[in-house]
Design an enzyme around this catalytic site. Structure first.
Site, PDB file in Angstrom:
ATOM      1  N   PRO A 125       4.331 -23.093  -7.604  1.00  0.00           N
ATOM      2  CA  PRO A 125       2.984 -23.521  -7.221  1.00  0.00           C
ATOM      3  C   PRO A 125       3.005 -24.409  -5.973  1.00  0.00           C
ATOM      4  O   PRO A 125       3.905 -25.233  -5.802  1.00  0.00           O
ATOM      5  CB  PRO A 125       2.479 -24.289  -8.448  1.00  0.00           C
ATOM      6  N   GLY A 129       4.816 -30.506  -5.927  1.00  0.00           N
ATOM      7  CA  GLY A 129       6.026 -31.327  -5.995  1.00  0.00           C
ATOM      8  C   GLY A 129       7.255 -30.523  -6.377  1.00  0.00           C
ATOM      9  O   GLY A 129       8.301 -31.079  -6.676  1.00  0.00           O
ATOM     10  N   GLY A 131       8.652 -28.196  -4.381  1.00  0.00           N
ATOM     11  CA  GLY A 131       9.398 -27.759  -3.192  1.00  0.00           C
ATOM     12  C   GLY A 131       9.043 -26.357  -2.725  1.00  0.00           C
ATOM     13  O   GLY A 131       9.907 -25.651  -2.194  1.00  0.00           O
ATOM     14  N   SER A 132       7.775 -25.942  -2.896  1.00  0.00           N
ATOM     15  CA  SER A 132       7.424 -24.558  -2.545  1.00  0.00           C
ATOM     16  C   SER A 132       7.715 -24.262  -1.076  1.00  0.00           C
ATOM     17  O   SER A 132       8.269 -23.208  -0.755  1.00  0.00           O
ATOM     18  CB  SER A 132       5.963 -24.263  -2.880  1.00  0.00           C
ATOM     19  N   ALA A 134       9.870 -25.685   1.047  1.00  0.00           N
ATOM     20  CA  ALA A 134      11.315 -25.634   1.326  1.00  0.00           C
ATOM     21  C   ALA A 134      11.934 -24.378   0.718  1.00  0.00           C
ATOM     22  O   ALA A 134      12.840 -23.770   1.308  1.00  0.00           O
ATOM     23  CB  ALA A 134      11.998 -26.884   0.780  1.00  0.00           C
ATOM     24  N   ALA A 135      11.429 -23.954  -0.446  1.00  0.00           N
ATOM     25  CA  ALA A 135      11.995 -22.763  -1.093  1.00  0.00           C
ATOM     26  C   ALA A 135      11.657 -21.503  -0.301  1.00  0.00           C
ATOM     27  O   ALA A 135      12.513 -20.633  -0.093  1.00  0.00           O
ATOM     28  CB  ALA A 135      11.470 -22.649  -2.525  1.00  0.00           C
ATOM     29  N   ASP A 176      14.378 -32.173  -0.450  1.00  0.00           N
ATOM     30  CA  ASP A 176      13.911 -30.877  -0.966  1.00  0.00           C
ATOM     31  C   ASP A 176      14.765 -29.734  -0.417  1.00  0.00           C
ATOM     32  O   ASP A 176      15.267 -28.891  -1.170  1.00  0.00           O
ATOM     33  CB  ASP A 176      12.444 -30.634  -0.593  1.00  0.00           C
TER      34      ASP A 176
HETATM   35  C1  MEV Z   1       8.906 -35.060  -1.966  1.00  0.00           C
HETATM   36  O1  MEV Z   1       9.388 -33.976  -2.750  1.00  0.00           O
HETATM   37  C2  MEV Z   1       9.802 -36.247  -2.125  1.00  0.00           C
HETATM   38  C3  MEV Z   1       9.386 -37.494  -1.352  1.00  0.00           C
HETATM   39  O2  MEV Z   1      10.376 -38.482  -1.644  1.00  0.00           O
HETATM   40  C4  MEV Z   1       9.330 -37.255   0.117  1.00  0.00           C
HETATM   41  C5  MEV Z   1      10.701 -36.995   0.729  1.00  0.00           C
HETATM   42  O3  MEV Z   1      11.713 -37.365   0.163  1.00  0.00           O
HETATM   43  O4  MEV Z   1      10.709 -36.458   1.836  1.00  0.00           O
HETATM   44  C6  MEV Z   1       8.056 -38.022  -1.815  1.00  0.00           C
END
Ligand code: MEV
Length: 345
Positions: A125, A129, A131-132, A134-135, A176
């Site tokens: 999704p 949070g 990592g869509s 980056a994936a 990520d």
């Molecule tokens: C995001 O997945 C994680 C954060 O710590 C940002 C980052 O590390 O770049 C919020």
């Protein structure tokens, strides 16, 4: 996978301008596929941007998939059917993250864009949070380099994807792209080589989606603004998070889960103090704890997105159901093995 007949490759070779010849010589298959997992941050998000350590885990239940198909005579095109977008690399703006990652990958391989269509699908999704972005970019780098018969090591894949992350997220720590490219639990600290590790004890997490979109760039910028306004307090939060992460790492690598739940709760308290929680997340976290989770916290940038609960395996279904009743749009139960199985990439 289908191989390109030699005579076709030969014909294509002569039809293309000289700069493309080298590219063609590198193409051995007319179609390739590559995958990349999602991720969760077990502990340490946000503080990691300020130099503290964090621990991230790949989540193989959710994946991005990239397919490259040879399309002779056509320009290199990136197709994102899940969001109804498609563009040629030649026309994409410089600030388009996936186009940037594709251009850098081609530059790294020293080739021209091949006549091919790169199609990306993802079950991860967006703005959750997990990592869509980056994936999706990792699957792109893997598929494109594989199409050109090069196997890039995780460190190089991660570095290429990071350049897309910078366009998506502003000042990302790099956690990520690192955990997704390595596909292993990772101890991550900025400016230090990532340390993939094996936990000495398997554990189970319930990941619950609040259904509220949390934009990483906004969450990170908000913490930065508040840190600039009150450095002493925020530096205190970051150091305290760093201590929590070190303690969790010590326990996981020495084979005990005792106290890990309470440490995750403490991490959540600090994240809420930093202003990145959300009422919907708090509700899910409370429901998870009430249903027997050992500890729970938001995971990723916050302001929405997902939270995770550490559970005894036999309580996982009950905790997941309680979190759904409390409003979770969906839940994933993921097991972190003491030796992560080899994943598809
Ligand atoms: C995001 O997945 C994680 C954060 O710590 C940002 C980052 O590390 O770049 C919020």
């Amino acid at each position: 996978m289908e191989s390109i007949p030699k005579n076709r490759l030969f014909a294509l070779h002569w039809l293309q301008p000289a700069a493309l010849c080298y590219t063609f010589l590198m193409i051995k298959e007319s179609a390739v596929t590559a995958f990349a997992p999602g991720k969760v941050i077990l502990c340490g998000e946000h503080a990691v941007v300020y130099g503290q350590p964090a621990i991230a885990l790949p989540v193989f239940r959710e994946q991005a998939k990239a397919e490259v198909l040879l399309t002779p005579g056509k320009p290199f095109t990136i197709d994102l059917p899940d969001i109804g977008a498609a563009f040629t690399l030649a026309e994409a703006p410089a600030a388009e993250p996936l186009a940037r990652v594709a251009r850098l990958t081609l530059a790294r391989l020293k080739v021209e864009p091949p006549p091919a269509r790169l199609t990306i699908h993802s079950t991860i999704p967006i703005a959750s949070g997990m990592g869509s972005g980056a994936a999706v970019a990792t699957a792109l780098v893997r598929a494109l380099s594989r199409f050109l018969s090069v196997q890039l090591p995780p460190a190089e894949v991660s570095a290429l994807v990071y350049e897309g992350e910078r366009l998506w997220h502003g000042t990302p720590s790099g956690i990520d792209n690192t955990v997704i490219a390595y596909g292993r639990p990772v101890w991550f600290q900025k400016e230090a080589p990532p340390r993939p590790f094996h936990t000495a004890i398997p554990f189970t997490l319930v990941v619950a989606d609040s259904g509220v979109a949390g934009v990483t760039k906004d969450a990170v910028a908000g913490v930065r603004r508040r840190w600039q306004a009150d450095r002493v307090t925020y530096d205190g939060y970051f150091v305290a998070v760093g201590e929590v992460v070190r303690e969790i790492y010590r326990r996981l690598t020495s084979g005990t889960l005792v106290g890990v739940g309470a440490l995750l709760d403490e991490n959540q308290r600090l994240l809420a103090a930093m202003g990145v929680s959300h009422p919907a997340l708090e509700q899910l976290i409370a429901a998870g704890r009430a249903a027997g989770a050992l500890g729970a916290k938001l995971c990723g940038a916050g302001l929405g997105g997902n939270c995770l609960a550490l559970v005894e395996a036999e309580r996982a279904e009950a905790v997941a159901a309680a979190m759904r009743r409390a409003g979770a749009r969906r839940t994933i139960i993921t097991r972190v093995e003491s030796r992560q199985k080899e994943a598809r990439t």
